[in-house]
Scaffold this motif. Sequence first.
Motif, mmCIF file in Angstrom:
data_model
loop_
_atom_site.group_PDB
_atom_site.id
_atom_site.type_symbol
_atom_site.label_atom_id
_atom_site.label_comp_id
_atom_site.label_asym_id
_atom_site.label_seq_id
_atom_site.Cartn_x
_atom_site.Cartn_y
_atom_site.Cartn_z
ATOM 1 N N ASN A 160 0.836 -1.217 0.000
ATOM 2 C CA ASN A 160 0.000 0.000 0.000
ATOM 3 C C ASN A 160 0.862 1.255 0.000
ATOM 4 O O ASN A 160 1.967 1.254 0.541
ATOM 5 N N TYR A 162 0.986 5.461 0.990
ATOM 6 C CA TYR A 162 0.319 6.504 1.762
ATOM 7 C C TYR A 162 1.088 7.802 1.648
ATOM 8 O O TYR A 162 2.278 7.820 1.320
ATOM 9 N N TRP A 164 1.321 11.777 3.669
ATOM 10 C CA TRP A 164 0.978 12.449 4.920
ATOM 11 C C TRP A 164 0.795 13.944 4.664
ATOM 12 O O TRP A 164 1.761 14.682 4.535
ATOM 13 N N ILE A 201 -3.878 11.808 6.418
ATOM 14 C CA ILE A 201 -3.052 10.806 5.729
ATOM 15 C C ILE A 201 -3.944 10.053 4.736
ATOM 16 O O ILE A 201 -5.006 9.561 5.123
ATOM 17 N N GLU A 203 -4.321 6.833 2.126
ATOM 18 C CA GLU A 203 -3.728 5.523 1.845
ATOM 19 C C GLU A 203 -4.515 4.849 0.726
ATOM 20 O O GLU A 203 -5.739 5.002 0.656
ATOM 21 N N TRP A 246 4.473 10.094 -1.649
ATOM 22 C CA TRP A 246 3.930 8.747 -1.446
ATOM 23 C C TRP A 246 5.026 7.861 -0.866
ATOM 24 O O TRP A 246 6.165 7.893 -1.347
ATOM 25 N N SER A 275 -2.117 3.175 11.286
ATOM 26 C CA SER A 275 -3.562 3.115 11.505
ATOM 27 C C SER A 275 -3.894 2.792 12.962
ATOM 28 O O SER A 275 -5.025 2.983 13.387
#
Length: 384
Positions: A160, A162, A164, A201, A203, A246, A275
């Motif tokens: 994955n 993500y 920020w 954030i 994702e 990313w 998370s």
Amino acid sequence: MKINVIGGGPAGLYFAILMKQASRAHQIRIYERNGPDDTFGWGVVFSGKTLANLRAADETSHAEITKQFEAWDNVDVVHRNTKVSIHGNSFSGIARLQLLKILQRRAEQLGIKIDFNTEIHDIESLRNDCNLLLAADGVNSTVRARYANRFQPELDMRANRYIWYGANQLFHGLTLTFRENAAGVFAAHSYKFNPTTSTFIVECDPQTWEKAGFERLSAEDTLGYLGEVFAPDLRGHELLSNNSKWINFLLVKNKNWFFDNVVLIGDALHTAHFSIGSGTKLAMEDAIALAESFQHTASVSESLAQFEKTRRPVIEDYQAAAFESMRWFENARDYMHLTPTELAFVLMTRSGRVSFDDLKRRDPAFIQQYELGTDLHGSKTDIR
Ligand SMILES: Cc1cc2nc3c(=O)[nH]c(=O)nc-3n(C[C@H](O)[C@H](O)[C@H](O)COP(=O)(O)OP(=O)(O)OC[C@H]3O[C@@H](n4cnc5c(N)ncnc54)[C@H](O)[C@@H]3O)c2cc1C
């Protein structure tokens, strides 16, 4: 004791503070490659329990930290444009930079020397020049890489992606928002951390990332794209970048936590998926456990062994919970057929650490809504 610390993040600063507080005779020096005001990211989250631990360890910095806090008790799940709130979860947010400034001030008050703008390359010399070398140098730890044969790290780069961001839209709870478009599913993790700003954030899974074409988009276009995806949630506010890029989450574990006079701590030692929002908490609680182990014996090797013995089971437990949570977000698209209330329930119980009964105790109205199979408490686009 002479202690050299590589890394002036939460782990390195807090350990130095606790050791110096225990004995002013310790000579402690922190080496930090950044300046005092440089930082990445936006806010960090602490639970009520972590705050109690910080208070017991150092009342002075705890008082400063809690003065700056934004607190809330709800987790909000937004799905199909409907918000479901689950109450009874005590959390607080603070800007990472604020936290670091508080810890820097406290360290300097205690007489700890911090060498900013000093990147350490020659680790071996630093280690030969002290009784204890603390490797608090973060997720991409140079010390861990330098002594990889001793620590035997296990590094798992997850698929994955993500990014920020911040936002001036205030999210008055830990808000998990799901938005779908032709490319796939996007999840946002957001919460306010001061009176004007929230962490935001985003994702997504690799299929969504590729289909959306992020590889070819500039930083500005990426910001614009995600601003559109989350437009109903941002309510006219733009996403804010802090040189945001990313990244893939890196899961870090180490077979050995220390050797001779060198020990890993914080993100250098272990990571837990954001998370469950525990990276800073774990880093500071590592510092507490390590400093405590030096209370019982002056022997470095005995203290380090004691630290690993008490702390490893706690970390393994957290990493197991964080792993389940991370896997949930990696497979988020499989849950999009659920109603908002069903989704909120599976999200709350995803790590295996919160049960049906826990939720019933914390928020009976939510469980009633879940059992009735209705979304009565969900409020359409009521995302203030
Ligand atoms: C997207 C995202 C969201 C997050 N959200 C949360 C959250 O909500 N709550 C939470 O608690 N945590 C959160 N975290 C995690 C948190 O940021 C880290 O877990 C925490 O900062 C770890 O502290 P640390 O002191 O171990 O490492 P760091 O904070 O990374 O500090 C390491 C320091 O070492 C310095 N350094 C590195 N190498 C050298 C060198 N060779 N010489 C000198 N200095 C060096 C670096 O400049 C850095 O200042 C999040 C992380 C990410 C990526």
